[in-house]
Scaffold this active site. Structure first.
Site, PDB file in Angstrom:
ATOM      1  N   HIS A 135      35.887  63.799  26.079  1.00  0.00           N
ATOM      2  CA  HIS A 135      37.239  63.285  25.841  1.00  0.00           C
ATOM      3  C   HIS A 135      38.209  63.824  26.869  1.00  0.00           C
ATOM      4  O   HIS A 135      38.210  65.017  27.140  1.00  0.00           O
ATOM      5  CB  HIS A 135      37.716  63.666  24.437  1.00  0.00           C
ATOM      6  CG  HIS A 135      36.842  63.108  23.356  1.00  0.00           C
ATOM      7  ND1 HIS A 135      35.614  63.646  23.047  1.00  0.00           N
ATOM      8  CD2 HIS A 135      37.009  62.033  22.543  1.00  0.00           C
ATOM      9  CE1 HIS A 135      35.054  62.931  22.076  1.00  0.00           C
ATOM     10  NE2 HIS A 135      35.882  61.945  21.755  1.00  0.00           N
TER      11      HIS A 135
ATOM     12  N   LYS B 234      29.245  58.705  25.143  1.00  0.00           N
ATOM     13  CA  LYS B 234      30.604  58.305  24.764  1.00  0.00           C
ATOM     14  C   LYS B 234      31.622  58.953  25.696  1.00  0.00           C
ATOM     15  O   LYS B 234      31.659  60.172  25.837  1.00  0.00           O
ATOM     16  CB  LYS B 234      30.902  58.722  23.323  1.00  0.00           C
ATOM     17  CG  LYS B 234      32.343  58.402  22.918  1.00  0.00           C
ATOM     18  CD  LYS B 234      32.717  58.922  21.532  1.00  0.00           C
ATOM     19  CE  LYS B 234      34.209  58.675  21.277  1.00  0.00           C
ATOM     20  NZ  LYS B 234      34.703  59.349  20.086  1.00  0.00           N
TER      21      LYS B 234
ATOM     22  N   LYS C 108      58.523  37.876  34.732  1.00  0.00           N
ATOM     23  CA  LYS C 108      58.555  36.442  35.024  1.00  0.00           C
ATOM     24  C   LYS C 108      58.959  36.126  36.467  1.00  0.00           C
ATOM     25  O   LYS C 108      58.528  35.127  37.026  1.00  0.00           O
ATOM     26  CB  LYS C 108      59.515  35.733  34.062  1.00  0.00           C
ATOM     27  CG  LYS C 108      58.997  35.676  32.639  1.00  0.00           C
ATOM     28  CD  LYS C 108      59.877  34.804  31.766  1.00  0.00           C
ATOM     29  CE  LYS C 108      59.314  34.761  30.355  1.00  0.00           C
ATOM     30  NZ  LYS C 108      59.938  33.720  29.534  1.00  0.00           N
TER      31      LYS C 108
ATOM     32  N   ASP D  72      58.443  27.333  29.666  1.00  0.00           N
ATOM     33  CA  ASP D  72      59.622  27.604  28.827  1.00  0.00           C
ATOM     34  C   ASP D  72      60.598  26.438  28.864  1.00  0.00           C
ATOM     35  O   ASP D  72      61.045  25.935  27.836  1.00  0.00           O
ATOM     36  CB  ASP D  72      60.369  28.852  29.328  1.00  0.00           C
ATOM     37  CG  ASP D  72      59.647  30.139  28.974  1.00  0.00           C
ATOM     38  OD1 ASP D  72      58.910  30.140  27.967  1.00  0.00           O
ATOM     39  OD2 ASP D  72      59.833  31.128  29.699  1.00  0.00           O
TER      40      ASP D  72
ATOM     41  N   ALA E 294      66.458  32.655  30.279  1.00  0.00           N
ATOM     42  CA  ALA E 294      66.309  31.430  29.500  1.00  0.00           C
ATOM     43  C   ALA E 294      67.400  30.434  29.878  1.00  0.00           C
ATOM     44  O   ALA E 294      67.149  29.228  29.985  1.00  0.00           O
ATOM     45  CB  ALA E 294      66.368  31.741  28.011  1.00  0.00           C
TER      46      ALA E 294
END
Ligand SMILES: *[C@@H]1O[C@H](CO)[C@@H](O)[C@H](O)[C@H]1NC(C)=O
Ligand SMILES: *[C@@H]1O[C@H](CO)[C@@H](O)[C@H](O)[C@H]1NC(C)=O
Ligand SMILES: *[C@@H]1O[C@H](CO)[C@@H](O)[C@H](O)[C@H]1NC(C)=O
Length: 559
Positions: free
Chosen positions: A152, A179, A323, A360, A417
């Protein structure tokens, strides 16, 4: 803007096709096990958790002995193992490996060896303790217990070469299963961790902890991980970043994932609140498409995309704040998305190139057009029809037949938007008015959209100095300082034929309620949200989206 990877893009290239040597490892199994960690502090509660996990359909439980405060050696172990009807992993994690065991190392190893004597399906031993553990181990005749050697890293994720060396060391030391759990500092760490099982001949559990490591847990099935952890509802799980067992089962369909499964996802930051995985996975599952849609918490978009060039990563939704950057990262961009300067969809073409789109604007404009042309029919009765036509309507580019042509469209807000909707409305031949508190921002956007676009202040709109046929609200800021009692917009709303609110939570905003009371047609952000997802689905898949199902999935997720 250039789309350059800030970190080395060579993940794929340096991923030497080397296979880790092993001696004793068990053969790989078909299905990735879904495991619930039992982290109770009392035996009674542990027994309850075992039952919960089993009833919830887990394939295995990990008994975290180190969490038990009333642990009383063999009797506790016997009753816990005796109550398991599914394979159990016995783990007694040392504090030096991040566990809770504080006592002597000899005690700890004795418990683990007892678990082998009692026939536990799996026993987890820290790689660092492997030699000491095996030295005192006497396997009973016919023992089928498999030994997991584990490591780990709570700080970060080592280089690939170090990780594969560690896995090799585990198999050499006598592991049946290796693991490796690391901490993802970036999603690219999780992508590297995902590929470890595929590069080893023996079974490997490879997980990246933390929020940025989530995909290593969600896609373990596709990448051949031996096991992945899910937590029970209300449970915290045993490590940071564990998803719900129920989500791994039904939304991410771990057991149906195969090496051929395609990966889709939503790139954003933050992204954990996104409804898109629920929506897309519901649609993909119903249509029987072998794709899984995952949330992708991406910090550095170029770095992510360049470590993710595998054609199996077939497409992405893109949301805030990526975006605009995404535009520069696409190999090709559709013309309207290019003019808007932002995109929300990346689709990988067969030649590996990424094509950018913006669904959109088309979804929102489609929903508004639909609303306008349904003016005279009963809204409730035509809902289903609306939805069915929404996606195809939205996809149409400019059209002389648009009901928006010649209308005055007021767009509140000049952010992302607002920008998409202003371009979209102008594209349909509307006369656009952009209202923004910062008039400079409004003017900049107006100039970008084109000639004839007007600007206004929110005040102009409130006072009806400026009015129109369609009101589009894309800002979270109300028109009036005290929007709950504002008589301003309410009394003026009747001037508008249609009012659209881009927000979809709540579906029924104050603005829309007032607009409906004033007799306007109302269109909610829900139509836009479902519409953009439907159009994305079609871009990803090439065939029509199950709109009704998408709509139900959002309604369910916002309920
Ligand atoms: C004005 O535009 C900016 C973006 O340019 C946006 O963030 C802001 O919310 C808008 N404000 C109002 C009141 O319209
Ligand atoms: C726009 O929508 C947001 C969110 O629903 C709301 O808070 C705000 O008041 C709305 N603006 C107007 C002008 O009604
Ligand atoms: C699209 O969906 C159909 C099922 O409706 C499926 O058979 C096909 O594989 C999908 N195509 C892609 C590219 O996902």
């Amino acid at each position: 803007m250039l789309c350059l990877a800030a970190t080395s893009p060579a993940v794929e290239g340096t991923a030497v096709a080397e296979t880790v040597e092993y001696r004793t490892a068990a053969p790989k199994q078909e299905n990735t096990l879904l495991c619930v960690a039992v982290t109770a502090s009392s035996t009674a509660e542990a027994l309850w958790q075992i039952r919960q996990a089993t009833e919830a359909g887990a394939d295995s439980v990990e008994l975290r002995i180190d969490f038990l405060e009333d642990f009383n050696h063999q009797s506790t172990l016997e009753s816990l193992l005796g109550s398991c009807t599914i394979p159990a992993i016995v783990t007694h994690r040392a504090s030096w490996e991040g566990g809770k065991h504080q006592g002597s190392e000899e005690d700890r190893l004795r418990v683990l060896r007892e678990a082998v004597q009692l026939g536990a399906a799996f026993v987890d031993v820290e790689l660092k303790a492997a030699d000491a553990f095996f030295a005192g181990l006497q396997r009973p005749q016919g023992s089928t217990t498999k030994i997991i050697l584990s490591s780990h890293d709570y700080q970060g994720t080592s280089e690939d070469a170090a990780l594969t060396a560690k896995i090799r060391e585990m198999f050499t030391a006598g592991a049946d299963i290796a693991k490796v759990a690391t901490t993802a500092e970036d999603i690219t760490d999780a992508l590297r961790i995902l590929r470890l099982p595929g590069r080893s001949k023996g079974p490997v559990i490879a997980l990246a902890m933390g929020e940025k490591g989530l995909v290593s847990r969600l896609l373990a099935g596709k990448f051949g991980g031996f096991l992945t952890f899910g937590r029970l509802k209300g449970g915290l799980g045993s490590a940071p970043g564990q998803p719900l067992l129920s989500e791994l089962q039904s939304m991410y369909r771990i057991h149906s994932q195969t090496p051929d499964t395609k990966v889709l996802g939503v790139i954003g930051n933050p992204v954990s609140h996104s409804k898109s995985p629920a929506l897309h996975n519901a649609a993909l599952q119903q249509a029987g498409v072998d794709s899984i849609y995952v949330p992708l918490l991406v910090n550095d978009l170029p770095a992510f995309l360049s470590s993710c060039t595998d054609p199996d990563f077939a497409g992405f939704s893109v949301t805030i704040p990526h975006k605009v950057t995404a535009l520069a990262c696409a190999d090709e961009v559709d013309p309207v998305a290019a003019r808007i300067g932002a995109l929300n969809t990346l689709v990988r073409s067969p030649d590996g190139r990424l094509k950018g789109h913006n669904t959109d604007w088309s979804a929102a404009i489609g929903a508004i057009e639909q609303g306008l042309s349904q003016q005279h029919s009963s809204a409730a009765a035509s809902r289903d029809q609306d939805a069915d036509r929404l996606a195809s309507n939205g996809a149409a580019s400019s059209s002389s037949a648009s009901p928006l042509k010649g209308l005055r469209v007021v767009v509140l807000g000049a952010g992302g938007a607002g920008r998409a909707l202003a371009f979209g409305a102008a594209d349909k031949g509307a006369h656009v008015i952009i209202a923004n508190r910062s008039l400079d921002k409004a003017k900049q956007l107006a100039a970008a959209v084109g000639a004839g676009v007007e600007v206004a202040t929110p005040d102009d709109i409130t006072s009806s100095r400026v009015s129109g046929d369609v009101l589009i609200n894309t800002t979270s800021i109300g028109m009036h300082p005290a929007e709950n009692e504002s008589p301003g917009p309410r009394s003026n709303l009747k001037n508008y034929r249609l009012v659209f609110d881009a927000v979809y939570t709540p579906i029924d905003t104050l603005l829309l309620r007032e607009a409906a009371a004033a007799g306007c047609i109302t269109v909610s952000g829900l139509e836009m949200f479902v519409g953009q997802a439907a159009l994305q689905y079609e871009l990803f898949n090439g065939s029509k989206a199950p709109i009704q199902l998408l709509k139900q999935a959002v309604l369910k997720s916002v309920a």
